[in-house]
Design a protein around this motif. Structure first.
Motif, PDB file in Angstrom:
ATOM      1  N   GLN A  43       5.636   9.200   0.621  1.00  0.00           N
ATOM      2  CA  GLN A  43       5.084   8.195   1.524  1.00  0.00           C
ATOM      3  C   GLN A  43       5.430   6.793   1.043  1.00  0.00           C
ATOM      4  OE1 GLN A  43       0.888   8.568   2.162  1.00  0.00           O
ATOM      5  NE2 GLN A  43       1.008  10.626   3.009  1.00  0.00           N
ATOM      6  N   ALA A  44       5.247   6.551  -0.248  1.00  0.00           N
ATOM      7  CA  ALA A  44       5.525   5.233  -0.808  1.00  0.00           C
ATOM      8  C   ALA A  44       6.996   4.874  -0.632  1.00  0.00           C
ATOM      9  CB  ALA A  44       5.146   5.205  -2.288  1.00  0.00           C
ATOM     10  N   GLN A  45       7.881   5.838  -0.820  1.00  0.00           N
ATOM     11  CA  GLN A  45       9.312   5.576  -0.664  1.00  0.00           C
ATOM     12  C   GLN A  45       9.640   5.180   0.782  1.00  0.00           C
ATOM     13  OE1 GLN A  45      11.466   8.998  -2.042  1.00  0.00           O
ATOM     14  NE2 GLN A  45      10.377   9.071  -3.996  1.00  0.00           N
ATOM     15  N   VAL A  46       9.072   5.923   1.739  1.00  0.00           N
ATOM     16  CA  VAL A  46       9.360   5.650   3.148  1.00  0.00           C
ATOM     17  C   VAL A  46       8.773   4.305   3.575  1.00  0.00           C
ATOM     18  CG1 VAL A  46       8.946   6.434   5.512  1.00  0.00           C
ATOM     19  CG2 VAL A  46       9.585   8.088   3.738  1.00  0.00           C
ATOM     20  N   VAL A  47       7.544   4.006   3.129  1.00  0.00           N
ATOM     21  CA  VAL A  47       6.929   2.720   3.477  1.00  0.00           C
ATOM     22  C   VAL A  47       7.721   1.564   2.885  1.00  0.00           C
ATOM     23  CG1 VAL A  47       4.892   1.270   3.126  1.00  0.00           C
ATOM     24  CG2 VAL A  47       4.611   3.654   3.828  1.00  0.00           C
ATOM     25  N   ASN A  48       8.139   1.697   1.628  1.00  0.00           N
ATOM     26  CA  ASN A  48       8.948   0.647   1.008  1.00  0.00           C
ATOM     27  C   ASN A  48      10.285   0.481   1.736  1.00  0.00           C
ATOM     28  OD1 ASN A  48       6.992   0.130  -0.916  1.00  0.00           O
ATOM     29  ND2 ASN A  48       7.877   1.523  -2.423  1.00  0.00           N
ATOM     30  N   LEU A  49      10.859   1.600   2.172  1.00  0.00           N
ATOM     31  CA  LEU A  49      12.100   1.537   2.951  1.00  0.00           C
ATOM     32  C   LEU A  49      11.887   0.773   4.248  1.00  0.00           C
ATOM     33  CD1 LEU A  49      15.012   2.419   3.720  1.00  0.00           C
ATOM     34  CD2 LEU A  49      13.994   4.527   4.634  1.00  0.00           C
ATOM     35  N   MET A  50      10.786   1.063   4.944  1.00  0.00           N
ATOM     36  CA  MET A  50      10.513   0.388   6.214  1.00  0.00           C
ATOM     37  C   MET A  50      10.312  -1.109   6.009  1.00  0.00           C
ATOM     38  SD  MET A  50       8.128   3.179   8.221  1.00  0.00           S
ATOM     39  CE  MET A  50       8.188   2.257   9.760  1.00  0.00           C
ATOM     40  N   GLU A  51       9.656  -1.491   4.919  1.00  0.00           N
ATOM     41  CA  GLU A  51       9.475  -2.910   4.642  1.00  0.00           C
ATOM     42  C   GLU A  51      10.815  -3.594   4.364  1.00  0.00           C
ATOM     43  OE1 GLU A  51       6.459  -2.855   1.456  1.00  0.00           O
ATOM     44  OE2 GLU A  51       5.194  -3.933   2.888  1.00  0.00           O
ATOM     45  N   ARG A  52      11.676  -2.916   3.627  1.00  0.00           N
ATOM     46  CA  ARG A  52      12.991  -3.486   3.330  1.00  0.00           C
ATOM     47  C   ARG A  52      13.819  -3.650   4.605  1.00  0.00           C
ATOM     48  NH1 ARG A  52      17.879  -1.293   2.452  1.00  0.00           N
ATOM     49  NH2 ARG A  52      17.105   0.852   2.184  1.00  0.00           N
ATOM     50  N   LEU A  53      13.787  -2.644   5.456  1.00  0.00           N
ATOM     51  CA  LEU A  53      14.545  -2.700   6.703  1.00  0.00           C
ATOM     52  C   LEU A  53      13.994  -3.771   7.638  1.00  0.00           C
ATOM     53  CD1 LEU A  53      15.029   1.119   7.387  1.00  0.00           C
ATOM     54  CD2 LEU A  53      16.712  -0.492   6.490  1.00  0.00           C
ATOM     55  N   GLN A  54      12.686  -3.963   7.606  1.00  0.00           N
ATOM     56  CA  GLN A  54      12.086  -5.011   8.440  1.00  0.00           C
ATOM     57  C   GLN A  54      12.611  -6.389   8.039  1.00  0.00           C
ATOM     58  OE1 GLN A  54       7.792  -5.689   8.039  1.00  0.00           O
ATOM     59  NE2 GLN A  54       7.693  -5.999  10.252  1.00  0.00           N
ATOM     60  N   ALA A  55      12.672  -6.619   6.727  1.00  0.00           N
ATOM     61  CA  ALA A  55      13.177  -7.903   6.247  1.00  0.00           C
ATOM     62  C   ALA A  55      14.668  -8.056   6.540  1.00  0.00           C
ATOM     63  CB  ALA A  55      12.915  -8.028   4.747  1.00  0.00           C
ATOM     64  N   GLU A  56      15.408  -6.952   6.457  1.00  0.00           N
ATOM     65  CA  GLU A  56      16.858  -7.008   6.642  1.00  0.00           C
ATOM     66  C   GLU A  56      17.262  -7.178   8.095  1.00  0.00           C
ATOM     67  OE1 GLU A  56      20.775  -4.201   5.595  1.00  0.00           O
ATOM     68  OE2 GLU A  56      18.832  -3.809   4.637  1.00  0.00           O
ATOM     69  N   PHE A  57      16.538  -6.504   9.006  1.00  0.00           N
ATOM     70  CA  PHE A  57      16.930  -6.501  10.418  1.00  0.00           C
ATOM     71  C   PHE A  57      15.981  -7.292  11.320  1.00  0.00           C
ATOM     72  CE2 PHE A  57      18.782  -2.592   8.641  1.00  0.00           C
ATOM     73  CZ  PHE A  57      20.100  -2.744   9.025  1.00  0.00           C
ATOM     74  N   GLY A  58      14.923  -7.877  10.748  1.00  0.00           N
ATOM     75  CA  GLY A  58      13.979  -8.646  11.553  1.00  0.00           C
ATOM     76  C   GLY A  58      13.194  -7.805  12.538  1.00  0.00           C
ATOM     77  N   LEU A  59      12.824  -6.595  12.150  1.00  0.00           N
ATOM     78  CA  LEU A  59      12.140  -5.662  13.041  1.00  0.00           C
ATOM     79  C   LEU A  59      10.663  -6.010  13.198  1.00  0.00           C
ATOM     80  CD1 LEU A  59      13.598  -2.380  11.490  1.00  0.00           C
ATOM     81  CD2 LEU A  59      14.294  -3.391  13.663  1.00  0.00           C
ATOM     82  N   ALA A  60      10.116  -5.664  14.335  1.00  0.00           N
ATOM     83  CA  ALA A  60       8.671  -5.684  14.552  1.00  0.00           C
ATOM     84  C   ALA A  60       8.205  -4.241  14.610  1.00  0.00           C
ATOM     85  CB  ALA A  60       8.323  -6.411  15.850  1.00  0.00           C
ATOM     86  N   TYR A  61       7.109  -3.932  13.915  1.00  0.00           N
ATOM     87  CA  TYR A  61       6.595  -2.561  13.864  1.00  0.00           C
ATOM     88  C   TYR A  61       5.233  -2.464  14.540  1.00  0.00           C
ATOM     89  CZ  TYR A  61       9.945  -1.348  10.112  1.00  0.00           C
ATOM     90  OH  TYR A  61      11.078  -1.112   9.359  1.00  0.00           O
ATOM     91  N   LEU A  62       5.057  -1.396  15.301  1.00  0.00           N
ATOM     92  CA  LEU A  62       3.719  -0.933  15.657  1.00  0.00           C
ATOM     93  C   LEU A  62       3.513   0.305  14.804  1.00  0.00           C
ATOM     94  CD1 LEU A  62       1.294  -1.387  17.624  1.00  0.00           C
ATOM     95  CD2 LEU A  62       2.241   0.480  18.971  1.00  0.00           C
ATOM     96  N   PHE A  63       2.693   0.202  13.776  1.00  0.00           N
ATOM     97  CA  PHE A  63       2.577   1.230  12.745  1.00  0.00           C
ATOM     98  C   PHE A  63       1.248   1.956  12.894  1.00  0.00           C
ATOM     99  CE2 PHE A  63       1.859   3.020   8.572  1.00  0.00           C
ATOM    100  CZ  PHE A  63       3.127   3.385   8.141  1.00  0.00           C
ATOM    101  N   ILE A  64       1.317   3.234  13.236  1.00  0.00           N
ATOM    102  CA  ILE A  64       0.119   4.051  13.455  1.00  0.00           C
ATOM    103  C   ILE A  64      -0.071   4.983  12.271  1.00  0.00           C
ATOM    104  CG2 ILE A  64      -0.877   5.856  14.916  1.00  0.00           C
ATOM    105  CD1 ILE A  64       0.667   4.570  17.247  1.00  0.00           C
TER     106      ILE A  64
END
Length: 356
Positions: free
Chosen positions: A197-218
């Protein structure tokens, strides 16, 4: 976590999704409806993460599915960059879907077992051929696998050859293929081990910063939601109970349901854990086919009064905190919204713990 932009790119207003209940075989008669989502409103800014939490069956996943048009809303409005996309279909809907992608909860069933990883990640290019020239797709797929931390040579393998965490990375790569602005992540880590879980969450945070993504996280896990979210919305039985920044919700909750949820969060400090008591909620979650009148949480709430049965509470800043402007001044759908009297009461050791 990103600074919130001035203008939202996604606006949801009074979103409703009811599923009809029928009786009979040949001649079906409608007898009622399951009110899965019943008047939900929120905004999402570019580069922001909005976390949605709540018990199973509260309507979180239904909200997610309506945003990507896997479910048609019964009523309400969904606006993307100012355009009402609620009733779109055909080419217009296809164009919008390119910018709003979804990562599903179960990495074991969300990937086609008969397709290779390369075909799965590259499938969006078949649907939206304008996104990548045909001769360039293989390179794009390999780049996406590398971006999510997988060996590009894995493109020829099948989903059953990967672990749960690797499969979820494949799902994220598929969601990134069209370079969307918004990713709706429906409990993307709930089926994974804690370390994964920690690996996937950290990946999502990195990708958000890299691609400027907006997340709706459930998610169910409140600690995961706090880690990744800029703002948090708490849902109960199809409606929002409380919304605010992570600090406002986790350190200054004013809705009894939010306080009960937080009291159930495990704490790593043994001394703090020994001092606190959970806020046990009486009874089961009512059926969304027959929700209580007035406040939907009243049948399990220790603060419930006669007014709660008569009036539906508005999601608004409690009157007692409107002038203060402090962290407790955030929207809460409770007639008697209030902060815990003492810090430990947040974890059930005060009046709330005794009265629950």
């Amino acid at each position: 976590m990103a600074e919130r932009a001035a203008e939202p790119i996604l606006e949801v207003r009074d979103l409703v999704k009811h599923y009809p209940l029928t009786r009979g075989v040949l001649f079906q008669k409608r007898t009622g409806a399951v009110r899965a989502v019943d008047g939900v409103s929120f905004e999402l800014a570019a580069g922001e993460t909005l976390g949605i939490v709540g018990e199973s069956g509260c309507g979180k996943s239904t909200v997610a599915r309506t945003l990507v048009h896997l479910e048609r809303p019964t009523a309400g409005r969904i606006r993307y960059r100012g355009e009402d996309i609620t009733r779109l279909s055909g080419r217009a809907l296809k164009a919008v879907r390119r910018n709003i992608q979804m990562v599903f909860q179960d990495p074991y069933t969300s990937l086609n077992p008969r397709m290779t990883v390369g075909d799965i990640v590259g499938e969006p290019y078949e649907i939206h051929p304008e996104a990548a020239p045909k001769g360039d797709r293989r390179r794009r797929v390999r780049e996406l696998l590398e971006v999510v931390g997988l060996d590009p040579d894995y493109a020829g393998r099948y989903p059953h050859q990967f672990s749960g965490g690797q499969r979820q990375r494949i799902g994220i790569a598929r969601g990134l293929a069209l370079r969307p602005e918004i990713i709706v992540a429906d409990e993307p880590v709930s089926a994974l081990d804690v370390s994964v879980q920690a690996q996937v969450v950290n990946l999502m945070e990195r990708l958000q910063a890299e691609f400027g993504l907006a997340y709706l996280f459930i998610a169910h896990d409140l600690s995961v939601v706090r880690h990744i979210s800029d703002r948090v919305a708490v849902m109960y039985l199809g409606r929002l109970a409380e919304t605010g920044t992570d600090t406002e919700i986790y350190e200054h909750p004013t809705h009894p349901y939010t306080r009960a949820l937080l009291s159930a969060v495990p704490r790593p400090d043994p001394a703090a854990g020994a001092r606190r008591a959970r806020i046990p909620l009486a009874g089961e979650v009512p059926s969304p086919a027959h929700p209580p009148s007035g406040c939907r949480f009243r049948t399990r709430c220790w603060k419930a009064r006669e007014r709660c049965a008569r009036e539906v509470p508005e999601l608004a800043v409690p009157e007692a905190y409107r002038a203060s402007g402090g962290p407790a001044a955030h929207p809460s759908a409770c007639h008697f919204a209030a902060e815990p009297d003492e810090p430990d009461e947040l974890y059930g050791t005060g009046e709330a713990g005794r009265g629950a």
